[in-house]
Scaffold this motif. Sequence first.
Motif, short mmCIF file in Angstrom:
data_model
loop_
_atom_site.label_atom_id
_atom_site.label_comp_id
_atom_site.label_asym_id
_atom_site.label_seq_id
_atom_site.Cartn_x
_atom_site.Cartn_y
_atom_site.Cartn_z
N LEU A 7 0.81 -1.22 0.00
CA LEU A 7 0.00 0.00 0.00
C LEU A 7 0.84 1.27 0.00
O LEU A 7 0.47 2.27 -0.63
CB LEU A 7 -0.94 0.00 1.21
N THR A 16 -7.17 4.81 1.35
CA THR A 16 -8.57 4.37 1.29
C THR A 16 -9.01 4.12 -0.14
O THR A 16 -9.73 3.16 -0.42
CB THR A 16 -9.48 5.40 1.96
N VAL A 19 -7.27 0.83 -1.24
CA VAL A 19 -7.90 -0.34 -0.62
C VAL A 19 -9.20 -0.66 -1.33
O VAL A 19 -9.49 -1.84 -1.64
CB VAL A 19 -8.15 -0.08 0.88
N ASP A 23 -9.72 -4.11 -3.42
CA ASP A 23 -10.76 -5.04 -2.99
C ASP A 23 -11.72 -5.38 -4.12
O ASP A 23 -12.20 -6.51 -4.23
CB ASP A 23 -11.54 -4.46 -1.80
N PHE A 30 -3.13 -7.11 2.00
CA PHE A 30 -2.57 -5.77 1.97
C PHE A 30 -1.24 -5.80 2.71
O PHE A 30 -1.20 -6.18 3.88
CB PHE A 30 -3.50 -4.75 2.65
N ILE A 47 -7.96 0.91 7.75
CA ILE A 47 -8.20 -0.10 6.71
C ILE A 47 -9.21 -1.13 7.17
O ILE A 47 -10.12 -1.51 6.43
CB ILE A 47 -6.87 -0.79 6.32
N SER A 51 -12.44 -2.69 5.16
CA SER A 51 -12.08 -3.90 4.40
C SER A 51 -11.85 -5.08 5.34
O SER A 51 -11.39 -4.92 6.47
CB SER A 51 -10.80 -3.65 3.59
N THR A 53 -10.02 -7.65 4.05
CA THR A 53 -8.85 -8.30 3.46
C THR A 53 -7.72 -8.42 4.50
O THR A 53 -7.45 -7.47 5.22
CB THR A 53 -8.34 -7.49 2.25
#
Length: 289
Positions: A7, A16, A19, A23, A30, A47, A51, A53
Amino acid sequence: MKISASLYSSKQRSITQLVDELDKCHIDFFHIDCNDDPSVFEDIAAIKKISKTPIDLHIISDRPEFYLPLIEKHEIDYVTFQFENLNGKKIHLPKFQSTTWGLAITSDTPVDVFEEYKDDCDFILMMTTTPGQSGGTFRKDNFKRIRKFRNKYAEKKIHVDGGVNDETGFILRILGVHSVVSGSYLVNHESIGEALLHLRSSIIHSDFHIKDFMIDVQDAPVLPLKNLNVPQVIKHIDDYNLGFTLLSDPDKKLAGISSNADVRKGLLKHLDNFNNITLDDIINRHPVY
């Protein structure tokens, strides 16, 4: 092979925004680098609000114990500590319900240092350029290091960070790498979806040569054909986890190959009695090479 998006490598998008876009492309992880900076956990908290993830956190610090409470609090999924920054001291890695531990090493550190951590860590993170620097070139000597680690610690997963693009990603999949971190190539690409597709699929052109990542004979499974039996061949194939073993004559010349497919064909010949299987049933004595 899983893809972890770095990231902090992005130059065009906020975290943001990045992300959200990743996604939508179904990214696997990440990746966040923590250069001894606790404020990254503020980003992690933000995050996690948007999310689900998994977070792949790489901590580069000579005070690793400081981060353990933060890791537990934020329930980080994957965490690696940079070996070289530990300055020779062994870190105690607690059993957190949400966290899987790994050890990160640079290209100049022997993979054997993992031995001390093999009971605590489920994976190794090989830094194949310079840690913390985005956009570096993959060092091709790491292909051999990956094979060496895979042979020695077959039950452990291999993650790679540094110089990963569609070209190196293709080769790393062949070598059995579990996960790669992609920074500039992925997050600064005009189309993240297109870049991710290239990372997950085959490529047409490569500047690497087969000799750069082929298995050297000293790393390959080889058995002397003299005084050999069927169980030894099958066990050797299984031990090396490559799907085959080579057979050599007394002069150490290639005398044949036995693969999973050859063993399967031998079994099919003797479904009525497996004890009747001979070496000739499972060995190809005239391989193309």
